[in-house]
Design an enzyme around this catalytic site. Sequence first.
Site, PDB file in Angstrom:
ATOM      1  N   HIS A 198       0.823  -1.204   0.000  1.00 16.39           N
ATOM      2  CA  HIS A 198       0.000   0.000   0.000  1.00 16.39           C
ATOM      3  C   HIS A 198       0.861   1.259   0.000  1.00 16.39           C
ATOM      4  CE1 HIS A 198      -3.665   2.316   0.811  1.00 16.39           C
ATOM      5  NE2 HIS A 198      -2.905   3.057   1.607  1.00 16.39           N
ATOM      6  N   HIS A 237       3.035   6.157  -2.041  1.00 15.07           N
ATOM      7  CA  HIS A 237       3.660   7.338  -1.446  1.00 15.07           C
ATOM      8  C   HIS A 237       5.187   7.311  -1.581  1.00 15.07           C
ATOM      9  CE1 HIS A 237      -0.166   8.562   0.269  1.00 15.07           C
ATOM     10  NE2 HIS A 237      -0.322   7.347   0.749  1.00 15.07           N
ATOM     11  N   LYS A 253      -5.142   9.824  -8.715  1.00 11.79           N
ATOM     12  CA  LYS A 253      -4.818  10.079  -7.302  1.00 11.79           C
ATOM     13  C   LYS A 253      -5.013  11.570  -7.048  1.00 11.79           C
ATOM     14  CE  LYS A 253      -2.865   8.979  -3.230  1.00 11.79           C
ATOM     15  NZ  LYS A 253      -3.350   7.963  -2.298  1.00 11.79           N
TER      16      LYS A 253
END
Length: 346
Positions: free
Chosen positions: A231, A246, A289
């Site tokens: 993730h 990220h 995103k």
Amino acid sequence: PEQPLPGDLLGTVLLPFKLKACFSFPLGLYTDPDSCRGRCHERYNKQDECHCNTKCEKYRNCCEDYHMHCSKEGFSSSHDSITNEELLSISEQLFKVDHNKAQKSDITINLQHLASSAEIKDKEDHSPEPLYTYVNEKLFSKPTYASFIKLLDNYQRMTGRGEAFSAEQLKEQENFLQEVMKTELMIKLYNFLHKKKRYSTQEEFVSDLKEMWFGLYSRGKEEGDSSGFEHVFSGEVKKGKVSGFHNWIRFYLLEKKGLVDYHSHNYDGPWASYPDVLGMQFSWDGYFKEVGSAFIGCSPEFEFGLYTLLLCLLGGHQLGIQTYTWTKSTYGNNRKYIATAYVTSS
């Protein structure tokens, strides 16, 4: 991408020197659609990506931070045996010993369009050029970078599809942990956690790192379709939108292949050297995103170690870095997997 925790001053800690700026910039202009902040007990809406009402646990469709914001218990705000000063000190030490971070000459980025609050969600590509103009790929030959990059293609990005690792992929996880544990940064982190009686031995620490980051749990309908590492660093797609993702290295490598399209940015850290922080809008192979925040130019072990520190000590807490533990399943002696971790921006 999320607002500060309401009413909890322990949620914002000013870190010294360069980290101080990193962890204390203004927040509050944007609320992540995956968050329950400000949404507790709202009516069910099938258009929502996740839910924050009292029935979401029954139907297994709560947002990741439901328990932090909406349950009576929530996460503990107690620092137990660690003081703010100790947390500031160890964070600063980790920053100082990030010997593998990029130097100013190693990365050139082209920020282009600064998105207004109205433009953040419009899905328009306001920046015709790539974000990265230049990256010194000699960085990627360093052992922690090389072992990190090998992990990035080991996952199915769609949630709801169970992960199954080959023997080679499991070995790649072991290799990454071995390489980061050779760094001064991770040794310093272990020594700090050992002193705080979180771990008795380095072997116990490494074993927990493996479960915490690589242990599988279920975000969708199929068993074992996600992990903290997937993730946070590799990225996922959930309900047609990018979730997590990220990491600057992952972004650069996919942008180079033409699979990531940089649209704009809504926050640019104030520093002239790395690591820096960027809040940005982008699409990944057609999936959008709205706000993706990332450190730019740090080593893999810096992010890995810093997020681990906060999760081990605080169990899911905002420190300008947002961390959440997974609440629907555990491993070992009721220990919690990592749900997500990222540097916040606005």
